[in-house]
Design a protein around this motif. Structure first.
Motif, mmCIF file in Angstrom:
data_model
loop_
_atom_site.group_PDB
_atom_site.id
_atom_site.type_symbol
_atom_site.label_atom_id
_atom_site.label_comp_id
_atom_site.label_asym_id
_atom_site.label_seq_id
_atom_site.Cartn_x
_atom_site.Cartn_y
_atom_site.Cartn_z
ATOM 1 N N LYS A 96 7.525 -10.334 -6.064
ATOM 2 C CA LYS A 96 8.277 -10.742 -7.237
ATOM 3 C C LYS A 96 8.750 -9.531 -8.040
ATOM 4 N N PHE A 97 9.910 -9.685 -8.667
ATOM 5 C CA PHE A 97 10.453 -8.628 -9.517
ATOM 6 C C PHE A 97 9.497 -8.329 -10.673
ATOM 7 N N LYS A 98 8.876 -9.393 -11.211
ATOM 8 C CA LYS A 98 7.946 -9.245 -12.327
ATOM 9 C C LYS A 98 6.769 -8.331 -11.956
ATOM 10 N N SER A 99 6.287 -8.438 -10.705
ATOM 11 C CA SER A 99 5.181 -7.600 -10.235
ATOM 12 C C SER A 99 5.592 -6.133 -10.196
ATOM 13 N N LYS A 100 6.761 -5.877 -9.644
ATOM 14 C CA LYS A 100 7.247 -4.495 -9.529
ATOM 15 C C LYS A 100 7.492 -3.876 -10.903
ATOM 16 N N LEU A 101 8.001 -4.685 -11.837
ATOM 17 C CA LEU A 101 8.246 -4.199 -13.192
ATOM 18 C C LEU A 101 6.929 -3.837 -13.882
ATOM 19 N N LEU A 102 5.907 -4.681 -13.729
ATOM 20 C CA LEU A 102 4.606 -4.403 -14.341
ATOM 21 C C LEU A 102 3.959 -3.164 -13.708
ATOM 22 N N PHE A 103 4.112 -3.024 -12.380
ATOM 23 C CA PHE A 103 3.616 -1.832 -11.689
ATOM 24 C C PHE A 103 4.263 -0.572 -12.275
ATOM 25 N N LEU A 104 5.560 -0.640 -12.533
ATOM 26 C CA LEU A 104 6.276 0.490 -13.123
ATOM 27 C C LEU A 104 5.784 0.775 -14.541
ATOM 28 N N LEU A 105 5.540 -0.269 -15.318
ATOM 29 C CA LEU A 105 5.046 -0.095 -16.687
ATOM 30 C C LEU A 105 3.644 0.514 -16.697
ATOM 31 N N ILE A 106 2.803 0.116 -15.724
ATOM 32 C CA ILE A 106 1.456 0.703 -15.609
ATOM 33 C C ILE A 106 1.581 2.213 -15.429
ATOM 34 N N MET A 107 2.477 2.637 -14.548
ATOM 35 C CA MET A 107 2.656 4.068 -14.301
ATOM 36 C C MET A 107 3.199 4.782 -15.534
ATOM 37 N N ALA B 180 -2.451 -2.567 -8.680
ATOM 38 C CA ALA B 180 -2.595 -2.276 -10.114
ATOM 39 C C ALA B 180 -3.909 -1.550 -10.394
ATOM 40 N N ALA B 181 -5.027 -2.058 -9.832
ATOM 41 C CA ALA B 181 -6.335 -1.421 -10.057
ATOM 42 C C ALA B 181 -6.358 -0.005 -9.494
ATOM 43 N N SER B 182 -5.813 0.167 -8.292
ATOM 44 C CA SER B 182 -5.806 1.495 -7.657
ATOM 45 C C SER B 182 -4.949 2.484 -8.436
ATOM 46 N N THR B 183 -3.818 2.005 -8.952
ATOM 47 C CA THR B 183 -2.941 2.868 -9.746
ATOM 48 C C THR B 183 -3.618 3.284 -11.048
ATOM 49 N N LEU B 184 -4.300 2.347 -11.698
ATOM 50 C CA LEU B 184 -5.025 2.668 -12.929
ATOM 51 C C LEU B 184 -6.112 3.704 -12.669
ATOM 52 N N MET B 185 -6.774 3.624 -11.517
ATOM 53 C CA MET B 185 -7.793 4.613 -11.171
ATOM 54 C C MET B 185 -7.175 5.976 -10.902
ATOM 55 N N LEU B 186 -6.109 5.991 -10.104
ATOM 56 C CA LEU B 186 -5.464 7.265 -9.766
ATOM 57 C C LEU B 186 -4.928 7.973 -11.003
ATOM 58 N N LEU B 187 -4.439 7.212 -11.969
ATOM 59 C CA LEU B 187 -3.782 7.817 -13.130
ATOM 60 C C LEU B 187 -4.640 7.757 -14.396
ATOM 61 N N SER B 188 -5.936 7.565 -14.227
ATOM 62 C CA SER B 188 -6.859 7.618 -15.359
ATOM 63 C C SER B 188 -7.132 9.076 -15.730
ATOM 64 N N PRO B 189 -6.904 9.496 -16.969
ATOM 65 C CA PRO B 189 -7.201 10.883 -17.360
ATOM 66 C C PRO B 189 -8.660 11.267 -17.080
ATOM 67 N N ILE B 190 -9.578 10.346 -17.350
ATOM 68 C CA ILE B 190 -10.999 10.648 -17.146
ATOM 69 C C ILE B 190 -11.305 10.838 -15.660
ATOM 70 N N LEU B 191 -10.779 9.976 -14.797
ATOM 71 C CA LEU B 191 -11.075 10.092 -13.369
ATOM 72 C C LEU B 191 -10.358 11.286 -12.740
ATOM 73 N N ILE C 288 0.825 -1.205 0.000
ATOM 74 C CA ILE C 288 0.000 0.000 0.000
ATOM 75 C C ILE C 288 0.863 1.261 0.000
ATOM 76 N N ILE C 289 2.083 1.178 0.542
ATOM 77 C CA ILE C 289 2.980 2.329 0.546
ATOM 78 C C ILE C 289 3.391 2.694 -0.878
ATOM 79 N N LEU C 290 3.482 1.675 -1.755
ATOM 80 C CA LEU C 290 3.811 1.947 -3.154
ATOM 81 C C LEU C 290 2.755 2.823 -3.823
ATOM 82 N N LEU C 291 1.530 2.805 -3.265
ATOM 83 C CA LEU C 291 0.448 3.602 -3.838
ATOM 84 C C LEU C 291 0.702 5.107 -3.674
#
Length: 615
Positions: A467-478, A154-165, A12-15
């Motif tokens: 996992k490293f894969k999770s952190k990498l995907l989180f970074l790509l989402i941003m 991932a869902a929370s990040t997509l919401m926070l960084l959605s242009p429409i929202l 949650i701190i990553l959020l």
């Protein structure tokens, strides 16, 4: 070296990182526009007075009713928008303080533009902050529901960084709060079904009540929650203690609705005076009374069957539907990506073969539903929603649907629920003959982002953030989200994804560009003595001279004056021109107008703001 406290190692701190990005983009340009009807909430709840006089906005009216005991004043609108009065209510207080200091001479007078920007900040920053921090509530609910730190982040990040929202969170409008309260109510109800714990019953009821206080369209959640409960039992099939579980869920469904209606009634006290108003804004909304009667009757029937027949009828129905459930859900998971794919291909490949863009998406209801409810209308209803979602979200939502056709994944139930909500919502507004613009579909955005996060988790088999894969995907989402935000900055609510060719438009400018047009006019010689007219509100607040808007319609400019009114400039946007195209043509000819300045929002020439100089 001291060890990092375990709390700061939690996902949650990553959020906090996307939250900082959310505020970075959300605070830009936040005071430099005004959208349709916003002045009613902030400045004036009257069409008679000039709205820039800051006298009696709806938010101020609500608190006036509470403070004076005149409870009729608490019905401030037919939205009803009461939660907006709580979140942005500090704006009224700060506005009064500012006016008092200006009147007493404690501070020097501002220019009209400076005051408009300052008051916009008073109302909008609390709204932006509330929505940003509320995503942490959604994170915790998603984490509780999915038990996946990756999905929740991932869902929370997509919401926070959605242009429409982000865009809607800058606008003083009930829709700004509707998406998060409605989504929280559904999430809480799903957790209750999963864990059978009373705290989530109350949470679902509270958030449903807040949704009703925000906008009446959220009444669709009342039948939808019962539908979800029934689908839950069908999905589980007949089990040993089914009878007791049905009693437990059915009674608590009634409790959720009761708590929601109680919150709705108490926080808008006019409901306690006028019972008809209470019904119109809840279970009697727009002739939906028979539907809610059927819903409550069905829930009562479940209880009757449980107490007198040990749920024999219910068990028989569950057995029947269980046989079809797999077929029905797979059909849904096929139909939704097919429709989405066809809508995307319609413009990208076929040049609008389906003629979805022939009628503007902000056209009148009469135009929009002229040919009745057809497949083309359903496609048209979904088009603004699909093209206002980032390609990343669309890709993984579609993947999640297709994956659940092949096999029943761990999150199949959640995919089914939010797919059903999409279908039920679109069907409901279409039957009510409401064009599904981006603003009216705002409740759908968090659900599609959760579907995308679930699709990502299934794609990469991710459950936690270790996992490293999770952190990498989180970074790509941003990174992908920042690219989308930067491409439309600062006109976030006009976002359209890269799959929509520039010649197409899915929304009007929503007041964007008015500040820039006013700045151009303010830069002209002797601007304070120059009279202009605009076909929408977003210009006059920021223009230092004499500006008329809305008080004079395009027709009335010529009808109410024997002599041609002395307007040196006209300002027009796409929506105003679409509504009265022929009148605008006549006006330009009458005044011998010449285009001297224009701006295309988001690089789309059809979504314009134009300034005409009159000879």
């Amino acid at each position: 070296m001291s060890k990092i406290p375990s709390f700061f190692q939690k996902p949650i701190i990553l959020l906090l990182l996307p939250l900082v990005i959310y505020f970075y983009f959300g605070l830009q340009h936040i005071a430099k526009f005004e959208t349709a009807d916003e002045h009613y909430w902030m400045y004036s709840n009257s069409t008679v007075s000039s709205y820039w006089n800051y006298n009696n906005g709806r938010i101020a009216q609500y608190w006036q009713g509470i403070m004076t005991g005149n409870l009729k004043l608490t019905r401030i609108n037919d939205k009803p928008g009461v939660t907006l009065a709580y979140v942005s209510g500090i704006g009224s207080y700060l506005q009064d303080k500012l006016d008092a200091k200006l009147y007493s001479g404690v501070i020097a007078p501002f220019s009209k533009t400076e005051k408009a920007e300052l008051i916009n900040l008073f109302y909008r920053i609390p709204l932006l902050a509330f929505n940003g921090f509320f995503v942490f509530v959604l994170y915790l609910l998603i984490k509780k529901l999915t038990r996946s730190s990756f999905v929740s982040l991932a869902a929370s990040t997509l919401m926070l960084l959605s242009p429409i929202l982000i865009g809607i969170s800058q606008i003083v409008n009930p829709d700004s709060l509707l998406w998060n309260f409605a989504f929280a109510s559904i999430l809480s109800f799903l957790i209750f079904l999963k864990e059978q714990k009373n705290p989530f019953v109350h949470l679902s009821g509270i958030f449903l009540g807040l949704s009703l206080l925000t906008k009446y369209s959220s009444v669709i959640l009342i039948p939808f929650l019962l539908l979800v409960a029934l689908a839950f039992f069908v999905d589980k099939g007949v089990f040993t203690d089914l009878n007791s579980k049905i009693k437990y869920v059915a009674w608590r469904y009634f409790l959720i609705v009761f708590e929601a209606l109680a919150i709705y009634a108490i926080l808008m006290p006019d409901n306690l005076i006028e019972f008809d108003n209470f019904l119109k804004g809840s279970v009697g909304f727009k002739g939906a009374g028979p539907l809610f009667f059927a819903v409550f009757f069905l829930n009562g029937l479940l209880l009757f069957d449980a107490y007198f027949f040990e749920s024999a009828l219910t068990k028989s129905a569950i057995n029947s539907f269980s046989k079809m459930q797999g077929y029905l859900s797979k059909s849904l998971f096929v139909i939704l990506p097919v429709i989405t794919g066809l809508i995307l291909a319609n413009t990208a490949l076929f040049g609008d073969t389906f003629k979805l863009f022939v009628i503007p998406f902000d056209a009148s209801t009469k135009q929009f539903f002229a040919n009745g409810i057809t497949w083309r209308l359903i496609f048209r209803q979904l088009t603004p929603f699909i093209f206002s979602i980032s390609p990343l979200v669309l890709l993984f939502a579609i993947y999640g649907w297709i994956l659940n056709v092949k096999k029943k994944t761990e999150n199949n139930w959640l995919v089914l629920v939010f797919s059903l909500f999409l279908v039920v919502f679109v069907a409901g507004v279409t039957v009510e003959k409401v064009p599904l613009t981006i603003r009216y579909s705002i409740m759908l955005y968090p659900g599609i982002m959760l579907l995308a996060a679930l699709g990502m988790a299934e794609s990469f088999r991710l459950e936690n953030m270790r996992k490293f894969k999770s952190k990498l995907l989180f970074l790509l989402i941003m990174i992908f989200s920042i690219v989308s935000l930067h491409g439309i900055k600062p006109f976030y609510f006009n976002y359209a994804n890269s799959m929509l060719p520039k010649k197409y438009v899915i929304t009007d400018s929503w007041g964007y560009g008015g500040f820039e047009a006013a700045q151009y006019l303010n830069s002209l010689p002797n601007a304070k003595n120059v009279r202009i007219w605009s076909d929408y509100n977003g210009v006059c607040l920021f223009y230092e001279g004499d500006c008329a808007a809305n008080m004079l319609t395009m027709q009335n400019i010529l009808k109410k004056n024997s002599d041609t009114p002395n307007f040196a400039y006209f300002v027009s946007d796409r929506r105003g021109n679409n509504l009265s195209h022929e009148v605008w043509k006549d006006l330009r000819e009458k005044y011998d107008s010449k285009l001297v300045w224009d701006m295309a929002i988001g690089g789309r020439k059809e979504n314009y703001i134009k300034v005409y100089a009159n000879k």
